[in-house]
Structures are given as C-alpha cells and as structure tokens.
Scaffold this active site. Sequence first.
Site, PDB file in Angstrom:
ATOM      1  N   GLN A  89      -4.110  -5.063   7.335  1.00  0.00           N
ATOM      2  CA  GLN A  89      -5.100  -6.024   6.833  1.00  0.00           C
ATOM      3  C   GLN A  89      -5.008  -7.361   7.559  1.00  0.00           C
ATOM      4  OE1 GLN A  89      -7.523  -5.294   4.801  1.00  0.00           O
ATOM      5  NE2 GLN A  89      -6.849  -3.294   4.074  1.00  0.00           N
ATOM      6  N   ASP A 138       3.472  -3.890   8.207  1.00  0.00           N
ATOM      7  CA  ASP A 138       2.201  -3.210   8.009  1.00  0.00           C
ATOM      8  C   ASP A 138       1.102  -4.250   8.236  1.00  0.00           C
ATOM      9  OD1 ASP A 138      -0.131  -2.149   7.084  1.00  0.00           O
ATOM     10  OD2 ASP A 138       0.675  -1.432   5.171  1.00  0.00           O
ATOM     11  N   HIS A 169       0.891  -1.175   0.000  1.00  0.00           N
ATOM     12  CA  HIS A 169       0.000   0.000   0.000  1.00  0.00           C
ATOM     13  C   HIS A 169       0.924   1.219   0.000  1.00  0.00           C
ATOM     14  CE1 HIS A 169      -2.771   2.976   1.735  1.00  0.00           C
ATOM     15  NE2 HIS A 169      -3.764   2.133   1.521  1.00  0.00           N
ATOM     16  N   CYS A 174      -4.680   2.329  -3.623  1.00  0.00           N
ATOM     17  CA  CYS A 174      -3.417   2.858  -3.068  1.00  0.00           C
ATOM     18  C   CYS A 174      -2.277   1.861  -3.261  1.00  0.00           C
ATOM     19  CB  CYS A 174      -3.554   3.226  -1.595  1.00  0.00           C
ATOM     20  SG  CYS A 174      -4.763   4.501  -1.283  1.00  0.00           S
ATOM     21  N   LYS A 199     -10.350  -0.236  10.607  1.00  0.00           N
ATOM     22  CA  LYS A 199     -10.573  -1.448   9.804  1.00  0.00           C
ATOM     23  C   LYS A 199     -10.926  -2.644  10.699  1.00  0.00           C
ATOM     24  CE  LYS A 199      -7.110   0.049   6.433  1.00  0.00           C
ATOM     25  NZ  LYS A 199      -7.834   0.379   5.204  1.00  0.00           N
TER      26      LYS A 199
HETATM   27  C1  LIG Z   1      -2.197  -2.677   3.825  1.00  0.00           C
HETATM   28  C2  LIG Z   1      -2.555  -1.280   4.216  1.00  0.00           C
HETATM   29  N1  LIG Z   1      -1.609  -0.481   4.722  1.00  0.00           N
HETATM   30  C3  LIG Z   1      -1.862   0.777   5.102  1.00  0.00           C
HETATM   31  C4  LIG Z   1      -3.116   1.312   4.978  1.00  0.00           C
HETATM   32  C5  LIG Z   1      -3.343   2.729   5.405  1.00  0.00           C
HETATM   33  O1  LIG Z   1      -4.272   2.785   6.437  1.00  0.00           O
HETATM   34  P1  LIG Z   1      -4.830   4.209   6.910  1.00  0.00           P
HETATM   35  O2  LIG Z   1      -5.402   4.854   5.691  1.00  0.00           O
HETATM   36  O3  LIG Z   1      -5.861   3.881   7.915  1.00  0.00           O
HETATM   37  O4  LIG Z   1      -3.667   4.946   7.433  1.00  0.00           O
HETATM   38  C6  LIG Z   1      -4.140   0.534   4.438  1.00  0.00           C
HETATM   39  C7  LIG Z   1      -5.489   1.104   4.242  1.00  0.00           C
HETATM   40  O5  LIG Z   1      -6.194   0.737   3.333  1.00  0.00           O
HETATM   41  C8  LIG Z   1      -3.852  -0.797   4.067  1.00  0.00           C
HETATM   42  O6  LIG Z   1      -4.798  -1.589   3.562  1.00  0.00           O
END
Ligand SMILES: Cc1ncc(COP(=O)(O)O)c(C=O)c1O
Length: 450
Positions: free
Chosen positions: A240, A237, A160, A403, A263
């Site tokens: 998910q 990260d 992401h 993203c 989430k």
């Molecule tokens: C794998 C992953 N990393 C980071 C993020 C970023 O999360 P946030 O927008 O809540 O900061 C997301 C959000 O969709 C994500 O799916």
Amino acid sequence: MTTTYDAAPAAREGVSGGALTPAEVERIRADFPLLRRTVREQRPLVYLDSGATSQKPTVVLDAERRFYEQHNAAVHRGAHQLAEEATDEFEHARERVARFVGAGVGEVVFTKNATEAINLVAYAFSNAGFDGALEGADPEVAARLRIGPGDEIVVTEMEHHANLVPWQELARRTGATLRWIAITDDGELDLSDLEEIVNERTKVLAFAHVSNVLGTINPVRTLVARAKAVGALTVLDACQSVPHLPVDVRDLDVDFLAFSGHKMFGPLGIGVLWGRPELLAAMPPFITGGSMIETVRMEGTTYAAPPQRFEAGTPVVAQAVALAVACDYLDAIGMERVRAHDAELLRVLLAGLAERPWVRVLGPLEAEQRSGAVAFEVDGVHPHDVGQVLDDAGVAVRTGHHCAWPLHRRMRVTSSSRASVAAYNTPEEIQVFLQALDRVPEVFGTAKGA
Ligand SMILES: Cc1ncc(COP(=O)(O)O)c(C=O)c1O
C-alpha cells in the site's frame, strides 16, 4: 530489440511540481478507459477501491498486448530471435521496476503477487533448516537465516493476512515463537514496549509500510533501527505504499520489500520481491523446477544465482513488461505529486466523514499520517449494507475484514467499509461518495447524529 515506452500522456503535456491540478487529473483520468464506463443504471462510476486493485491506463494495456503481438516467446531459452527479444523485454522490465524502488537490477524477483513474494521469504527461512540448504553461504548470513525453537518472529497486529499467515506457518514449522506489536486505539503501532518485543531472540521483523485498513503510515526508521540493534532481518510489506509514496529500498534500509503490480496501475498476476543481494545469494529456493537450476543430475541439483533461483517455471513476462510501463507512468506524474494528490483527497474525505457523527473512522484522523485508504463504520448498519447503498449510487468501495481480521478485532469491529483513492480520483468524486453515504441512515432508519 527492446520497446521504448511512451511516457504518460499527462506527463508529456508537462505535469510538474506540487499537488495535481484539476486539469491534470482530468488528463490522467482520460488515460484509464474503464473510468469512462457507467454502472447501475447508467451512473458514472466512482471507483474508490484502488486499495484492492487499481485500474490500468491504456499504455499499460497496450504494452501487454504489444508484447504478445510482437515478441511473445519463452525467455532465457530458445535459440531464435523472438526468444532473444522476449528475454530482452523481460530483463529490461526488471531493470525498470528495480529502478522504481531504488534497487539494483539483480535484486528484484518477479512473483505472482505480493503474497507469493512474502511466502518466498518465509519459505526460504523454513527451507534453510534442511541439511545442506545453506552450503556455500557466508556463515554470518547463514546464521541469520536459520530459525528454530527459542527464536522469535515479530509482526504487527495491523498486518494483512498476507504478512501474517506465512509467519505463523514459519513459526509452526520451525518451532519459533510468533510475537506481535499491538495497535493503539488511534490505529497506530504501540511502540511503548518495542525493546521488549523486538529483542535478542528476534530473527525477523515483518510489518506493513502502510496499513491497508487504517491507512496508517508506519515509522519504518524506528522499527528498522530496533531490528538492526538486535540483528533481526526486516521484511517490509510495501503493497500500500509503493503505489502512493516515493519508496526507495536503500533509504528505508530494510532487508526485504514486497509489493504487487496490480495496485500500482500494473497488470494482475505480478508481484515483486526485493532483497539485499547478500541475503538472496544465500537463500535456498522456495519453488523448484525448470529455469531456476544450474546443473541437474539424477543424484541432485545445483541452483542458479538470484533472481533466477526464485523464478522457477515460465515467468510472468508480459506482466513484467506492462508493470515496467506502469512504473514509467507513475514516475512521469511524479511520486511526490501522487502523494500530494492522495493527501488532498484524504483531507476532503476525512473532513467529510468528521461532519457525520454517525460515522466512525478507524485509524489516524490526520491525512498526513495516512496514505491511500480510509476504513469506517456507520452506526447501526452492517458494512455490507453500506456498500450496497454506495454501489446503488455508482460508488465502488470495499466492505468486509479486508484480509485483516486481527486488526478488526482489535478495533472492536467485525468488519468495516473502506474507501481508497488513486491519482485518477477527484475531490468531486469524494463529494459524490459523501452524498451517497448520507442515504445510508435514511435507508436503514438509523438516526443521523445518533
Ligand atoms: C498491505 C497488503 N499486503 C499484502 C496484500 C496482498 O497483495 P496480493 O493479494 O496482491 O498478493 C495486500 C492486498 O490487498 C495488502 O493491501
């Protein structure tokens, strides 16, 4: 006084062991008021966009409201009872959220979201380069935090943007080189040259536990073992994975872990960074100002110990309190059971998509290798059009590049449609989604089976 939270109503009635039964899922659904609403000409909502943000159970909404109604005050200051109560609520929430991922209480920093949590780590590395930034730090830890020309930062091609752009920026600011682990055609990490990519020059290896597009569950152990062998720090990260799988920071053995509250049935506006205590203790701050200081003189400032050092300004108190209740809620269902339900829904979803030759699934085709999300493309139809047809049927999915632009380029698509599930989804909803998807080739005149 600290509020004690009610467990999930479904759990009070004895949810236990194995995949969730239809009756249990119905009880869970009843906890989420938004799932009762209709959309687009009174159609029942089929919410398959929890990968973007999940819906919230009443207990979470109530916790945030109760905080504002009963305890609202600025924390860590104030000489009055409300300030004391708010501080207790906040620190109790920190303890609860830490426990959810197997962490110690002082090791959890609250941020605005996962993006900020990852930036916090990347900027700490960047700021470590300034004179005096690591004064007093253990020299061995300080050496691991200093990054400069000749050093390498490694990410993966499936990240992401939240776990890519901060590392690109860190490389730019420090003169280090950014490298990445490629993806195979099947949507898994290509580990064939892992030893070359993660090498003695690597200072940081940052990667997703679960891809937000491909759903791939990445081999954390293999990657962490390689990073450890070369002395690199790992940043996971877990955006998910924390909502879908049992996650324990000690078990994963990473150095940092970041995730978002929204989430995982928690409120918007809160993220979490976990870090090994010896690393947090050495790290310079990211954002500076009030609440993160030890002493301030006109000539200079000394900083508070973690986690306060990383929580400048008035923190996200009501959101933390509500996130703690989301942790209670998920634990009351049981993360093993959340995972089992998720896998069952993915099996139905993947089997349904496999019966439609005009659909191409991105990523692994086995539910066991995945979690949460399934991205796909429909022959000859733009994902935004796919999303529109589904939306007309009351089915909410996400379309676009999610993203993860480099990932889409690698999979040779400009964008995709993504269905993502949570504990409140049912196999029947997956069938509604599949039937709505069948309208797509009809509406756009593209041949079924083409
Ligand atoms: C794998 C992953 N990393 C980071 C993020 C970023 O999360 P946030 O927008 O809540 O900061 C997301 C959000 O969709 C994500 O799916």
